[in-house]
Design an enzyme around this catalytic site. Structure first.
Site, PDB file in Angstrom:
ATOM      1  N   GLU A 155      -3.179   7.803  -4.325  1.00 38.39           N
ATOM      2  CA  GLU A 155      -3.123   6.490  -3.685  1.00 38.39           C
ATOM      3  C   GLU A 155      -2.876   5.389  -4.707  1.00 38.39           C
ATOM      4  OE1 GLU A 155      -5.880   4.660  -0.267  1.00 38.39           O
ATOM      5  OE2 GLU A 155      -6.750   4.380  -2.247  1.00 38.39           O
ATOM      6  N   TYR A 158       0.857  -1.191   0.000  1.00 36.12           N
ATOM      7  CA  TYR A 158       0.000   0.000   0.000  1.00 36.12           C
ATOM      8  C   TYR A 158       0.888   1.235   0.000  1.00 36.12           C
ATOM      9  CZ  TYR A 158      -3.203   3.646   1.365  1.00 36.12           C
ATOM     10  OH  TYR A 158      -3.918   4.813   1.391  1.00 36.12           O
TER      11      TYR A 158
END
Lengths: 304, 388
Positions: free
Chosen positions: B198, B110
Site C-alpha cells: 500500500e 491512494y
C-alpha cells in the site's frame, strides 16, 4: 444421491508414500473408500498399502480410472500437484495440504476458472481442509470416519475440528449426514460456501444444511445472499471468532478481520437477515438442528 | 509478516519506485546529524516507525524546518508510546524513526495492491482521493474507488495501468512514469509473496513528479520457505511467546483475558474462546496445539500459556479424532507430571474413546476438573478463574 463423493468414486492419492499420505490413505481404505492408485514421482511401478504407485497422475487416470484426487503433497510443491491433477482430467481434486502460498493458489484458481469456462468437468476442494466424506460410502480426507452417520444433513465448513464437533453433535442426537465438505481455511480456495450450498440444494438426499464459518473474507455474506435468492432448504450456521482481535490471523491463513471487514457481527447479521438460524453457542448445534421442524421429521422417520 | 515503512521503502527503491530522498532510519538522537546530511537540504519529515496506521494524528509524523527542530522532535519521539486508533490504549513504543526529506505535495493519491479473496487474485485498489483511510472512503464514497484485477500469471498489463492513470488524472507527461510505477508495485507484490502493498499517499509534487510517500507491506507467512530475505528478518509484530510457539508448530495469539486455552484446530480454538466469552469469562489466548496433541506438544503449550501471568485457569478442549482421547489423556497426564501447574485446570475431551480418556484423567489423582461438554467446560473454567 449425495454430493461430490459416492461408492463409485475412484481415488488417487498424490503423495501416497509420504507419512501423512500413507497414514490417512490407510484410514480411507479401512473406511471402505476405493483408493485405486497413488502418485509419487520417482516411485512409479512400486506398490504401497497394496495400491499401485505411479509417477504421474495421468497414468493413474489411464491405468486405474481415477476420478478423484486426494492431495497430501507438501506446501512447496502442492500447487503444481493440483495443476497436474487438473491437467490429467481428474474431476474432483481435494487438497488437504496446509500452508500453500496464497499466490500459488491464485495461479491455481486462474487455471481452474479457465478450465471450467472451457467446459472441463472439474472441481477443487480446499486447500487446508479435512476433505470430504459421504458417510457409509466414501471418505476422502483426514476426518475420523466413525463419528459420521448416513443421513439427511449436509455440512460445509471452513474448519476441521470444528466440523468434527458439529458432526459428533448431530450423530449423538441421532441425525446423520448426507455429505460433509471441508472447504478449508485459506483465503483463496477452490470451492466456496455458495458452491457447496448450490450442490446441497440440488441433492435429493440432503434436507438441511449446517454451515460452519469463521471470521475473515465475505464468503458467509455471499452465502446469505445465495440463500435468499436460490435456496429452499433450511440452513443452520455457526460462525467462529467472535472474540478474535482485529488484524490478527487466528491460525487459519484466512481467519483475519482486516480493514474493518470480515468481522463476526457482520456475518451473523447478514445470515440472520435472510432467515438462516445462527447458533451462538457451539455446544448447541446438534440440539438446535434436532429441535427444528426438519430435525423432528428426521428423527420421526428414523424412529418409524 | 508486516514490514516497517523504511523497510518497505528500501524495497521500493530497489524496484525503481520513486521515494523521497532519505536520511534513513535511526534509533538514537546522536545519529540524526548524519541522517539529515544524507537526506539533503531541509525541511525534513521525522516519522515514527511502528506498525500502526493513523500515525500522523497521533504525533508520529512531524515536520522539522531546522536541524534544531529535528533534534527536538527526534528526542521526543524516540521512546514515546504512540497511541493511534489501531494500537489500543497502551500504544506502541517508538524505537526507530525515519528521516526523510520533506516533499512538496500538490496532490495525494491512494494506491494499493491487495489480495482479492473473492476473485482469488491480486487486485489494484486506487483512488484520486488519497491521504485518507481507504476503509473510510470505501464506506462513504465507494464510487471514488477504482479496481483493477491482476492476472496472477501474466502480471499487470500496460493498458490496465494506463486505464488507472487516466482515471486518476495523472498529468500526461507523467503517464509513462505512472505505468512503470504501478507495474513495479505489482512486481513487488508478486516477488515478495505479499498480501498487501500500500502506498498512501502516492503524491504528485508541485513539479508534477510522482513519489511514494509511504510504504506498507504485509507478506504471506506461508511463502517464507522461498523468501530467504524475509525469513531472516525479525517479525516485529510477534510477541516473544508467539515466536516461541511458532518455532514448535503451535499457533498462538496472546489476548488480554484470564483463561488460558489449549485446543486442537484453529476453528475449534476460536470457538472455544467464544464459549469462554459466552460463559462470562475472557480468553487469555488463542492456541492451536496442532493435529498431534501428544505429550510433547501439550507440555510446550502449557509452558507457553503459563508464561502469561494473567492466566488464572487453563481450559483444554481437544476433539479426539484419529488421535484417540485415551492417547490424548495420557499426553496431558505426562505433561502435568513434567510441569507444575499452579492454576485450576479444566479438561474437556470428546470423540474417539472418550470414556476411556475421561476415566484415565479421573483416575490419575491429579487435580483437575473433567468436563462433559464444551459449554460445561467453559462455565467451569470461568468459575475457576473467579470471573463469575
Amino acid at each position: 444421491m449425495s454430493i461430490l463423493l459416492h461408492k463409485r468414486s475412484r481415488i488417487v492419492v498424490q503423495g501416497l508414500t509420504g507419512s501423512a499420505g500413507s497414514f490417512h490413505a490407510k484410514q480411507c481404505i479401512d473406511y471402505g473408500s476405493a483408493v485405486v492408485a497413488g502418485v509419487t514421482p520417482g516411485k512409479g511401478g512400486s506398490t504401497h498399502l497394496g495400491v499401485p504407485v505411479y509417477d504421474t497422475v495421468r497414468e493413474s487416470v489411464r491405468e486405474r480410472g481415477a476420478d478423484v484426487s486426494l492431495v497430501f503433497v507438501p506446501p512447496f510443491a502442492a500447487a503444481d500437484s493440483i495443476l497436474e491433477a487438473f491437467d490429467a482430467g481428474i474431476k474432483l481434486v481435494i487438497a488437504i495440504t496446509e500452508g500453500i502460498p496464497v499466490l500459488d493458489m491464485a495461479r491455481v484458481k486462474a487455471d481452474l476458472v479457465r478450465r471450467r469456462r472451457d467446459g472441463q468437468d472439474l472441481r477443487l476442494i480446499g486447500p487446508n481442509c479435512p476433505g470430504v466424506i459421504t458417510p457409509g460410502e466414501c471418505k476422502a480426507g483426514i476426518m475420523p470416519g466413525y463419528i459420521h452417520k448416513p443421513g439427511p444433513v449436509g455440512i460445509v465448513s471452513r474448519s476441521g475440528t470444528l466440523t468434527y464437533e458439529a458432526v459428533w453433535q448431530l450423530t449423538s442426537h441421532g441425525i446423520g449426514q448426507s455429505t460433509v465438505v471441508g472447504i478449508g481455511g485459506d483465503p483463496v480456495n477452490g470451492t466456496s460456501f455458495v458452491d457447496a450450498l448450490d450442490l446441497f440444494e440440488h441433492d435429493d438426499r440432503t434436507k438441511a444444511v449446517v454451515m460452519i464459518g469463521e471470521i475473515g473474507g465475505s464468503a458467509e455474506e455471499d452465502a446469505a445472499e445465495f440463500f435468499k435468492r436460490r435456496m429452499t432448504k433450511p440452513v443452520f450456521a455457526f460462525i467462529a471468532g467472535k472474540t478474535a482481535p482485529p488484524g490478527r490471523r487466528m491460525g487459519h491463513a484466512g481467519a483475519i478481520v482486516e480493514g474493518g471487514s470480515g468481522g463476526h457481527g457482520d456475518k451473523v447479521a447478514a445470515l440472520e437477515r435472510v432467515g438462516i438460524t445462527v447458533v451462538q453457542n457451539l455446544s448447541e448445534i446438534g440440539a438446535t438442528v434436532a429441535k427444528s421442524p426438519i430435525g423432528a421429521r428426521v428423527l420421526a422417520a428414523v424412529a418409524a | 509478516m508486516k514490514l516497517l515503512e523504511f523497510q518497505g521503502k528500501d524495497v521500493f527503491r530497489r524496484y525503481g519506485i520513486p521515494v523521497p530522498p532519505t536520511g534513513g532510519a535511526i534509533q538514537k538522537p546522536a545519529q540524526l546529524p548524519a541522517a539529515l546530511k544524507r537526506a539533503g537540504k531541509g525541511p525534513w519529515v521525522i516519522k515514527a516507525q511502528v506498525l500502526a496506521g493513523g500515525r500522523g494524528k497521533a504525533g508520529g509524523v512531524k515536520l522539522a524546518k531546522t536541524p534544531k527542530e529535528a533534534s527536538e522532535i527526534v528526542k521526543n519521539m524516540l521512546g514515546m508510546r504512540l497511541i493511534t486508533p489501531q494500537t489500543g490504549e497502551k500504544g506502541i513504543k517508538v524505537g526507530t524513526v525515519l528521516v526523510d526529506k520533506a516533499s512538496d505535495i500538490a496532490r495525494e493519491i491512494y494506491f494499493s495492491v491487495v489480495l482479492d479473496r473473492k476473485l482469488g487474485c491480486p487486485t489494484i485498489i486506487a483512488s484520486a482521493e488519497g491521504g485518507v483511510e481507504i476503509e473510510h472512503l470505501a464506506h462513504h464514497k465507494p464510487e471514488a474507488i477504482l479496481r483493477e484485477a491482476v492476472d496472477p500469471v501474466a502480471g499487470l498489463k500496460g493498458y490496465q495501468a494506463r486505464r488507472l492513470a487516466f482515471a486518476l488524472k495523472i498529468p500526461t507527461p507523467q503517464l509513462g512514469v505512472f505505468v512503470k510505477m504501478a507495474t513495479a508495485l505489482v512486481k513487488v507484490f508478486m516477488d515478495l509473496d505479499a498480501n498487501l502493498v500500500e502506498v498512501n499517499p502516492l503524491i504528485v509534487t508541485a513539479k508534477g513528479e510522482l513519489v511514494a510517500l509511504d510504504a506498507k507491506v504485509t507478506t504471506d507467512d506461508n511463502a517464507l520457505f522461498r523468501q530467504k530475505e524475509l525469513a531472516d528478518m525479525t517479525d516485529i509484530e510477534a510477541t516473544p511467546a508467539e515466536k516461541e510457539a511458532k518455532k514448535v508448530g503451535i499457533s498462538f495469539v496472546g489476548l488480554d483475558g484470564t483463561i488460558g486455552c489449549m485446543v486442537n484446530g484453529a476453528g475449534l480454538a476460536m470457538a472455544t474462546m467464544d464459549s469462554v466469552h459466552l460463559a462470562g469469562g475472557s480468553p487469555a489466548n488463542f492456541l492451536d496445539v496442532g493435529g498431534g496433541a501428544n505429550a510433547e506438544q501439550v507440555t510446550r503449550a502449557f509452558q507457553i500459556i503459563m508464561k502469561d501471568k494473567k492466566v488464572k485457569a487453563v481450559l483444554i478442549n481437544i476433539f479426539g479424532g484419529i488421535m484417540r482421547c485415551d492417547t490424548i489423556a495420557e499426553g496431558v497426564l505426562a505433561a502435568l507430571k513434567k510441569i507444575k501447574l499452579n492454576v485450576p485446570l479444566v479438561v474437556r475431551l470428546e470423540g474417539t474413546n472418550v470414556k476411556e480418556g475421561r476415566a484415565l484423567l479421573q483416575k490419575s489423582g491429579l487435580k483437575m476438573t473433567v468436563a462433559d461438554s464444551l459449554w460445561d467446560a467453559a462455565q467451569k473454567a470461568v468459575a475457576a478463574a473467579g470471573e463469575n
